[in-house]
Enzyme design. Structure first.
Site, mmCIF file in Angstrom:
data_model
loop_
_atom_site.group_PDB
_atom_site.id
_atom_site.type_symbol
_atom_site.label_atom_id
_atom_site.label_comp_id
_atom_site.label_asym_id
_atom_site.label_seq_id
_atom_site.Cartn_x
_atom_site.Cartn_y
_atom_site.Cartn_z
ATOM 1 N N GLU A 35 46.261 47.134 40.949
ATOM 2 C CA GLU A 35 44.774 46.557 40.630
ATOM 3 C C GLU A 35 43.582 46.968 40.241
ATOM 4 O O GLU A 35 43.410 48.388 39.336
ATOM 5 C CB GLU A 35 44.052 47.044 42.230
ATOM 6 C CG GLU A 35 42.400 46.067 41.912
ATOM 7 C CD GLU A 35 42.029 45.614 43.325
ATOM 8 O OE1 GLU A 35 40.841 45.036 43.432
ATOM 9 O OE2 GLU A 35 42.138 47.083 44.070
ATOM 10 N N LYS A 79 41.683 37.495 43.116
ATOM 11 C CA LYS A 79 41.141 38.038 44.950
ATOM 12 C C LYS A 79 40.977 37.378 45.664
ATOM 13 O O LYS A 79 39.248 36.824 45.417
ATOM 14 C CB LYS A 79 40.931 39.561 44.306
ATOM 15 C CG LYS A 79 40.740 40.224 45.159
ATOM 16 C CD LYS A 79 40.418 41.931 44.955
ATOM 17 C CE LYS A 79 40.596 42.208 46.827
ATOM 18 N NZ LYS A 79 39.373 44.013 46.111
ATOM 19 N N CYS A 84 45.136 44.270 46.980
ATOM 20 C CA CYS A 84 44.526 45.807 47.396
ATOM 21 C C CYS A 84 44.062 44.740 49.143
ATOM 22 O O CYS A 84 43.675 44.690 49.630
ATOM 23 C CB CYS A 84 42.864 45.923 46.693
ATOM 24 S SG CYS A 84 42.649 47.271 46.885
#
Length: 259
Positions: A44, A110, A144
């Site tokens: 990430e 994300k 994540c």
């Protein structure tokens, strides 16, 4: 369709907010990949570390990192993925980019911004999940904090491989280890987590633990803590199909849609 998918993980310490240094480092690490690979996975925010300094660090939608990814994908004849800070239409995104060998690419923003670090105050959350079709493999790449939310990853489309790219800190690494295995088991999918190492500009420590699990939650790797870890793993479509046909757990999944 490819029966075997060779996936290379590059777990590394990131230079804080230094795009050029990180691109140079990852260029060198890609050269260390042994044998042929189909897909290279990077962490990430692999050019900057997990920074909230988006105003200074963001690239445009066709920035230098995307061009670097296209160049590496073409040179190595592999796909490459990781997330980058992007500015588009006045908003900042923690955007995963999946680049194919021919230079075409898909993006995923994300979905779950990390409120503990106030990521939600800086970055706009994505609204759509991405399923990539690559060499006959259906791949779901996430980022994540998405790992903590199983509904978003729920395998309603029979994907074959679930990927998480991350900056997941050492102090919560037990959750990382447990949840990656759980996502593999509940979705009857290969699951890969690629984390960073080292210390970032906010003094958070990262100890890697990048991992590969099969569709029953069996570890195909060992939790690797070393500062730099470059390794390739082979995934097999026939093994995946055989296990799913034998156990048929996905046929009993709850019926719902992701909004």
């Amino acid at each position: 369709m490819s029966e075997k998918l060779n996936v290379s993980l590059i777990q590394a310490n990131l230079e804080w907010e230094n795009t050029d240094a990180n691109l140079q480092m990852f260029s060198a690490k890609i050269e260390e990949i042994k044998g042929e690979t189909d897909l290279v996975i990077l962490p990430e925010m692999f050019t900057t570390g997990f920074s909230m300094n988006a105003e200074s660090l963001a690239e445009g939608t066709e920035g230098k990192t995307l061009e670097w990814m296209k160049k590496k994908a073409k040179e190595g004849n592999f796909a490459i993925t990781g997330s980058v800070i992007i500015k588009e239409s006045g908003n900042f995104y923690n955007r995963l980019i999946f680049v194919f060998p021919d230079g075409n690419y898909h993006t995923y923003d994300k979905r779950h911004t990390f409120t503990l670090a106030k990521e939600d105050k800086i970055y706009t959350a994505g609204t759509e999940r991405l399923i990539v079709d690559y060499k006959g493999w259906k791949i779901c790449p996430l980022v994540c904090y998405d790992l903590r939310f199983p509904v978003w990853a729920r395998n309603t489309v029979d994907y074959d491989l679930l990927i998480y790219v991350a900056n997941w800190p050492e102090k919560r690494i037990a959750a990382w280890d447990a949840l990656l295995k759980a996502r593999a088991i509940e979705n009857m999918s290969y699951c890969i987590g690629l984390n960073r190492t080292g210390k970032d500009g906010n003094d958070h420590n990262y100890n890697g633990h990048s991992a590969v699990y099969d569709m029953l939650g069996n570890a195909l790797s060992h939790p690797e803590k070393s500062e730099v870890f470059v390794s390739t793993f082979s995934l097999y479509k026939t093994e995946l199909k055989d296990v799913r046909n034998k156990f048929k757990f996905l046929q009993d999944r709850d019926d719902f849609s992701l909004n």
